[in-house]
Design a protein around this motif. Structure first.
Motif, PDB file in Angstrom:
ATOM      1  N   LYS A  67       1.300  -4.055   0.416  1.00 16.96           N
ATOM      2  CA  LYS A  67       2.189  -2.887   0.335  1.00 16.96           C
ATOM      3  C   LYS A  67       3.621  -3.327   0.046  1.00 16.96           C
ATOM      4  CE  LYS A  67      -0.446   0.350   3.186  1.00 16.96           C
ATOM      5  NZ  LYS A  67      -0.445   1.208   4.398  1.00 16.96           N
ATOM      6  N   SER A  68       4.043  -4.424   0.652  1.00 20.96           N
ATOM      7  CA  SER A  68       5.388  -4.942   0.386  1.00 20.96           C
ATOM      8  C   SER A  68       5.516  -5.371  -1.070  1.00 20.96           C
ATOM      9  CB  SER A  68       5.692  -6.131   1.307  1.00 20.96           C
ATOM     10  OG  SER A  68       5.713  -5.733   2.658  1.00 20.96           O
ATOM     11  N   THR A  69       4.453  -5.990  -1.586  1.00 18.96           N
ATOM     12  CA  THR A  69       4.427  -6.397  -2.988  1.00 18.96           C
ATOM     13  C   THR A  69       4.565  -5.187  -3.904  1.00 18.96           C
ATOM     14  OG1 THR A  69       3.163  -8.435  -2.692  1.00 18.96           O
ATOM     15  CG2 THR A  69       2.882  -7.299  -4.783  1.00 18.96           C
ATOM     16  N   ALA A  70       3.841  -4.122  -3.594  1.00 16.15           N
ATOM     17  CA  ALA A  70       3.917  -2.912  -4.406  1.00 16.15           C
ATOM     18  C   ALA A  70       5.325  -2.339  -4.394  1.00 16.15           C
ATOM     19  CB  ALA A  70       2.914  -1.879  -3.898  1.00 16.15           C
ATOM     20  N   LEU A  71       5.989  -2.412  -3.250  1.00 17.35           N
ATOM     21  CA  LEU A  71       7.359  -1.914  -3.152  1.00 17.35           C
ATOM     22  C   LEU A  71       8.279  -2.727  -4.053  1.00 17.35           C
ATOM     23  CD1 LEU A  71       9.190   0.120  -1.662  1.00 17.35           C
ATOM     24  CD2 LEU A  71       9.568  -1.644   0.076  1.00 17.35           C
ATOM     25  N   VAL A  72       8.124  -4.046  -4.018  1.00 14.32           N
ATOM     26  CA  VAL A  72       8.932  -4.918  -4.865  1.00 14.32           C
ATOM     27  C   VAL A  72       8.655  -4.651  -6.339  1.00 14.32           C
ATOM     28  CG1 VAL A  72       9.317  -7.330  -5.543  1.00 14.32           C
ATOM     29  CG2 VAL A  72       9.160  -6.735  -3.121  1.00 14.32           C
ATOM     30  N   MET A  73       7.400  -4.417  -6.679  1.00 12.50           N
ATOM     31  CA  MET A  73       6.994  -4.203  -8.069  1.00 12.50           C
ATOM     32  C   MET A  73       7.194  -2.759  -8.536  1.00 12.50           C
ATOM     33  SD  MET A  73       3.454  -6.433  -7.950  1.00 12.50           S
ATOM     34  CE  MET A  73       2.912  -5.884  -9.573  1.00 12.50           C
ATOM     35  N   ASP A  74       7.573  -1.885  -7.613  1.00 11.25           N
ATOM     36  CA  ASP A  74       7.759  -0.461  -7.920  1.00 11.25           C
ATOM     37  C   ASP A  74       6.487   0.146  -8.501  1.00 11.25           C
ATOM     38  OD1 ASP A  74       9.064   1.977  -8.067  1.00 11.25           O
ATOM     39  OD2 ASP A  74       9.804   1.615 -10.105  1.00 11.25           O
ATOM     40  N   CYS A  75       5.392  -0.058  -7.781  1.00 15.08           N
ATOM     41  CA  CYS A  75       4.140   0.576  -8.170  1.00 15.08           C
ATOM     42  C   CYS A  75       3.505   1.221  -6.942  1.00 15.08           C
ATOM     43  CB  CYS A  75       3.200  -0.420  -8.839  1.00 15.08           C
ATOM     44  SG  CYS A  75       2.628  -1.739  -7.768  1.00 15.08           S
ATOM     45  N   GLU A  76       2.467   1.990  -7.156  1.00 13.91           N
ATOM     46  CA  GLU A  76       1.818   2.716  -6.076  1.00 13.91           C
ATOM     47  C   GLU A  76       0.684   1.901  -5.463  1.00 13.91           C
ATOM     48  OE1 GLU A  76       2.980   5.670  -5.044  1.00 13.91           O
ATOM     49  OE2 GLU A  76       4.518   5.508  -6.589  1.00 13.91           O
ATOM     50  N   VAL A  77       0.304   2.284  -4.256  1.00 17.10           N
ATOM     51  CA  VAL A  77      -0.850   1.680  -3.584  1.00 17.10           C
ATOM     52  C   VAL A  77      -1.824   2.789  -3.222  1.00 17.10           C
ATOM     53  CG1 VAL A  77      -1.665   0.346  -1.620  1.00 17.10           C
ATOM     54  CG2 VAL A  77       0.557  -0.175  -2.612  1.00 17.10           C
ATOM     55  N   ILE A  78      -3.055   2.632  -3.638  1.00 14.89           N
ATOM     56  CA  ILE A  78      -4.122   3.553  -3.247  1.00 14.89           C
ATOM     57  C   ILE A  78      -4.902   2.880  -2.128  1.00 14.89           C
ATOM     58  CG2 ILE A  78      -6.219   4.750  -3.967  1.00 14.89           C
ATOM     59  CD1 ILE A  78      -5.073   4.769  -6.828  1.00 14.89           C
ATOM     60  N   VAL A  79      -4.766   3.416  -0.932  1.00 15.97           N
ATOM     61  CA  VAL A  79      -5.401   2.826   0.251  1.00 15.97           C
ATOM     62  C   VAL A  79      -6.732   3.515   0.508  1.00 15.97           C
ATOM     63  CG1 VAL A  79      -5.187   2.353   2.709  1.00 15.97           C
ATOM     64  CG2 VAL A  79      -3.155   2.230   1.235  1.00 15.97           C
ATOM     65  N   VAL A  80      -7.784   2.735   0.538  1.00 14.16           N
ATOM     66  CA  VAL A  80      -9.140   3.259   0.718  1.00 14.16           C
ATOM     67  C   VAL A  80      -9.598   2.983   2.150  1.00 14.16           C
ATOM     68  CG1 VAL A  80     -11.527   3.166  -0.095  1.00 14.16           C
ATOM     69  CG2 VAL A  80      -9.630   2.820  -1.716  1.00 14.16           C
ATOM     70  N   ALA A  81     -10.080   4.015   2.815  1.00 12.17           N
ATOM     71  CA  ALA A  81     -10.613   3.840   4.171  1.00 12.17           C
ATOM     72  C   ALA A  81     -11.860   2.962   4.129  1.00 12.17           C
ATOM     73  CB  ALA A  81     -10.936   5.200   4.778  1.00 12.17           C
ATOM     74  N   THR A  82     -12.028   2.145   5.154  1.00  9.47           N
ATOM     75  CA  THR A  82     -13.155   1.211   5.207  1.00  9.47           C
ATOM     76  C   THR A  82     -14.319   1.798   6.010  1.00  9.47           C
ATOM     77  OG1 THR A  82     -11.995   0.139   7.048  1.00  9.47           O
ATOM     78  CG2 THR A  82     -11.810  -0.894   4.887  1.00  9.47           C
ATOM     79  N   THR A  83     -15.418   1.069   6.028  1.00 10.97           N
ATOM     80  CA  THR A  83     -16.615   1.493   6.757  1.00 10.97           C
ATOM     81  C   THR A  83     -16.387   1.400   8.267  1.00 10.97           C
ATOM     82  OG1 THR A  83     -17.527  -0.737   6.852  1.00 10.97           O
ATOM     83  CG2 THR A  83     -18.042   0.576   4.891  1.00 10.97           C
ATOM     84  N   ASP A  84     -17.397   1.789   9.030  1.00  3.67           N
ATOM     85  CA  ASP A  84     -17.319   1.663  10.488  1.00  3.67           C
ATOM     86  C   ASP A  84     -17.169   0.206  10.913  1.00  3.67           C
ATOM     87  OD1 ASP A  84     -17.555   4.382  10.725  1.00  3.67           O
ATOM     88  OD2 ASP A  84     -19.716   4.360  11.180  1.00  3.67           O
ATOM     89  N   SER A  85     -17.583  -0.722  10.042  1.00  2.50           N
ATOM     90  CA  SER A  85     -17.420  -2.153  10.337  1.00  2.50           C
ATOM     91  C   SER A  85     -16.191  -2.728   9.629  1.00  2.50           C
ATOM     92  CB  SER A  85     -18.684  -2.930   9.938  1.00  2.50           C
ATOM     93  OG  SER A  85     -18.993  -2.713   8.578  1.00  2.50           O
ATOM     94  N   TYR A  86     -15.286  -1.836   9.176  1.00  3.12           N
ATOM     95  CA  TYR A  86     -13.964  -2.216   8.657  1.00  3.12           C
ATOM     96  C   TYR A  86     -14.041  -3.000   7.342  1.00  3.12           C
ATOM     97  CZ  TYR A  86     -13.047  -0.958  13.478  1.00  3.12           C
ATOM     98  OH  TYR A  86     -13.005  -0.283  14.670  1.00  3.12           O
ATOM     99  N   GLN A  87     -15.075  -2.708   6.543  1.00  2.00           N
ATOM    100  CA  GLN A  87     -15.273  -3.399   5.274  1.00  2.00           C
ATOM    101  C   GLN A  87     -14.987  -2.461   4.106  1.00  2.00           C
ATOM    102  OE1 GLN A  87     -19.322  -4.244   3.911  1.00  2.00           O
ATOM    103  NE2 GLN A  87     -18.742  -6.374   3.521  1.00  2.00           N
ATOM    104  N   LEU A  88     -14.366  -3.000   3.064  1.00  2.00           N
ATOM    105  CA  LEU A  88     -14.162  -2.249   1.828  1.00  2.00           C
ATOM    106  C   LEU A  88     -15.370  -2.452   0.924  1.00  2.00           C
ATOM    107  CD1 LEU A  88     -12.247  -0.556   0.018  1.00  2.00           C
ATOM    108  CD2 LEU A  88     -11.387  -2.727  -0.900  1.00  2.00           C
ATOM    109  N   THR A  89     -15.894  -1.350   0.394  1.00  2.00           N
ATOM    110  CA  THR A  89     -17.052  -1.406  -0.497  1.00  2.00           C
ATOM    111  C   THR A  89     -16.727  -0.659  -1.788  1.00  2.00           C
ATOM    112  OG1 THR A  89     -18.059   0.653   0.271  1.00  2.00           O
ATOM    113  CG2 THR A  89     -18.589  -1.355   1.518  1.00  2.00           C
ATOM    114  N   PRO A  90     -17.453  -0.961  -2.885  1.00  2.00           N
ATOM    115  CA  PRO A  90     -17.206  -0.234  -4.133  1.00  2.00           C
ATOM    116  C   PRO A  90     -17.537   1.246  -4.016  1.00  2.00           C
ATOM    117  CG  PRO A  90     -19.156  -1.639  -4.321  1.00  2.00           C
ATOM    118  CD  PRO A  90     -18.471  -2.012  -3.049  1.00  2.00           C
ATOM    119  N   GLU A  91     -18.524   1.584  -3.195  1.00  2.00           N
ATOM    120  CA  GLU A  91     -18.890   2.985  -3.012  1.00  2.00           C
ATOM    121  C   GLU A  91     -17.726   3.780  -2.423  1.00  2.00           C
ATOM    122  OE1 GLU A  91     -22.235   0.554  -3.604  1.00  2.00           O
ATOM    123  OE2 GLU A  91     -20.811   0.418  -1.923  1.00  2.00           O
ATOM    124  N   LEU A  92     -17.035   3.177  -1.445  1.00  2.00           N
ATOM    125  CA  LEU A  92     -15.900   3.862  -0.837  1.00  2.00           C
ATOM    126  C   LEU A  92     -14.745   4.000  -1.819  1.00  2.00           C
ATOM    127  CD1 LEU A  92     -15.903   2.242   2.721  1.00  2.00           C
ATOM    128  CD2 LEU A  92     -16.520   4.590   2.118  1.00  2.00           C
TER     129      LEU A  92
END
Length: 454
Positions: free
Chosen positions: A180-205
């Motif tokens: 997120k700090s990097t995005a602020l420096v680069m002046d771009c957006e961040v799309i934050v995706v919620a993770t599974t119940d086991s806190y993992q990011l998946t392509p489906e999510l």
């Protein structure tokens, strides 16, 4: 100041004597921070027009300053992500400093660059990256993430010259805060995706997020996705294989943040969890975390190092000679930096002295103590395990405690020199977490800490 005179000789003897004493500590003392009032009373400023005696200055460091710094290499330090540099790496760091080694370019430091690149290649091979891969050592994962994502952005711009949309990075709600700090420096957006119940990011999510909020994101161009190979808070490894397929299909950059967890690639027991990492366009790992190097040492590696050089190589009249006469790599071309110390050399020296097997065994010891700890927690009536540990981080709750209880306990244990463990937050809920990276952390230490939670 610039001659090796009697004063310099005395300083060196003091430093060497103290260094031997510190390196000989088994284990190092934990220590704890002091108040501003303490320093105002006990550590008056020694910066003056005429200076001070060596003994006066060194005594203030030994007896006041050093004792107020929590030892990151103590086996009782389980907070954040600590460090456990090998003795060889710490000792050789003296050589790097004493040699005043400038690691900017091949012209200035070909030997240092060559040696550092042996380690970069070793890491690239662990990841499974091709011969075109390369990179350099930077100060930390934040710098590595910034450097990688800047290259990703420029690659997107090169391939999509007409785009007028705002650019965006995809990541999870468990991704390191530096993205997120990097995005602020680069002046771009961040799309934050919620993770599974086991806190993992998946392509489906990821696909669900983009589909359900398509209106919100139609004004954005996604140029990179960040997968984490061992989240800082919980040690979870994202579905890198699935995310890499998503990145390839959508023609976006895959950046894998293995700052903490990347060392797990050394373990036969968990390396399959990293499947897909070999498809990364860029990868970072912090050897000063779980690869037993001194602070500050992080590696950033690109699948195609030439892409990074196109972006990061600085141009100036006084720098042209570095590129005209370059026979090997210039580390300054692969990250957002120019001046740099040869921070990869202590790791090169230690790896060369002890061998990869010793490193593999040390990583396994952290995985084993995490398994032991989770088992004891599950058998306890007053503790509750949050999730089964993936790597060497164990997160759990003290049943019935709130944030203030955790903070009070944490301060008390540090004062008693039992441990340095601080509470964290997971989806708004306070928890305790042990981050095991030090092979010196024993089952007895874990038992003592857990007993204090009764």
């Amino acid at each position: 100041m610039h001659k090796f005179d009697d004063k310099a000789s005395k300083i060196l003897l003091n430093v060497l004597s103290h260094t031997i004493e510190r390196l000989s500590m088994d284990p190092p003392t934990l220590d704890y921070p002091k108040s501003v009032n303490f320093f105002e009373k006990n550590a008056k400023s020694l910066i003056s027009e005429m200076g001070n005696s060596i003994d006066t200055v060194f005594d203030q460091y030994k007896n006041t300053i050093e004792q107020s710094i929590i030892s990151v290499d103590s086996p009782r330090n389980l907070a954040f992500i600590p460090a456990a540099p090998t003795k060889a790496s710490m000792i050789f760091d003296l050589v790097v400093s004493a040699g005043s080694l400038c690691g900017v370019s091949w012209q200035e430091a070909s030997g240092a660059v060559w040696a550092e690149n042996q380690v970069i290649r070793w890491i690239a091979d662990l990841v499974g990256l091709p011969e075109s891969a390369g990179g350099c050592f930077v100060a930390g994962g934040t710098n590595g993430n910034l450097s990688s994502l800047v290259v990703a952005r420029e690659e997107f711009r090169k391939k999509n010259p007409g785009t007028l949309k705002r650019l965006a990075i995809l990541c999870s709600d468990q991704t390191h805060s530096s993205v997120k700090s990097t995005a602020l420096v680069m002046d771009c957006e961040v799309i934050v995706v919620a993770t599974t119940d086991s806190y993992q990011l998946t392509p489906e999510l990821i696909k669900n997020e983009l589909r359900e909020h398509s209106k919100m994101y139609e004004s954005l161009d996604i140029f990179a996705v960040v997968a984490t190979a061992g989240t800082t808070n919980l040690g979870v490894i994202d579905d890198i294989n699935g995310i890499s397929d998503f990145a390839k299909k959508n023609k976006i950059w895959l950046h894998v943040d293995g700052a903490y967890g990347g060392a797990g690639l050394l373990s036969d027991n968990v390396k399959d969890l990293f499947n897909g990492v070999e498809n990364a366009d860029s990868f970072i790992v912090d050897p000063h975390k779980w690869l037993f190097a001194p602070l500050d040492c992080a590696a950033v590696i690109y699948r195609d190092k030439s892409l990074a050089a196109e972006v990061h190589a600085q141009k100036a009249g006084y720098l042209d000679i570095l590129h005209d006469d370059e026979e090997g790599d210039n580390p300054s071309d692969y990250a957002f930096h120019l001046s740099r110390r040869a921070r990869g050399l202590p790791l090169w020296f230690s790896l060369s002295v002890y061998g990869v097997e010793a490193y593999r065994n040390a990583v396994e010891s952290s995985l084993n103590i995490a398994i032991y700890t989770s088992r004891v927690i599950k058998e306890s009536s007053h503790l509750s395990l949050l999730i089964e540990p993936t790597l060497s981080i164990v997160a759990f709750e003290r049943i019935g405690w709130d944030w203030s209880d955790y903070k009070s306990w944490s301060k008390k244990q540090l004062k008693k020199q039992i441990c340095f463990v601080v509470p964290s937050s997971v989806r708004g809920k306070p928890v305790l977490r042990f981050a095991f990276v030090n092979p010196g952390t024993t089952e007895a230490i874990v038992d003592e800490i857990l007993l204090s939670l009764k």
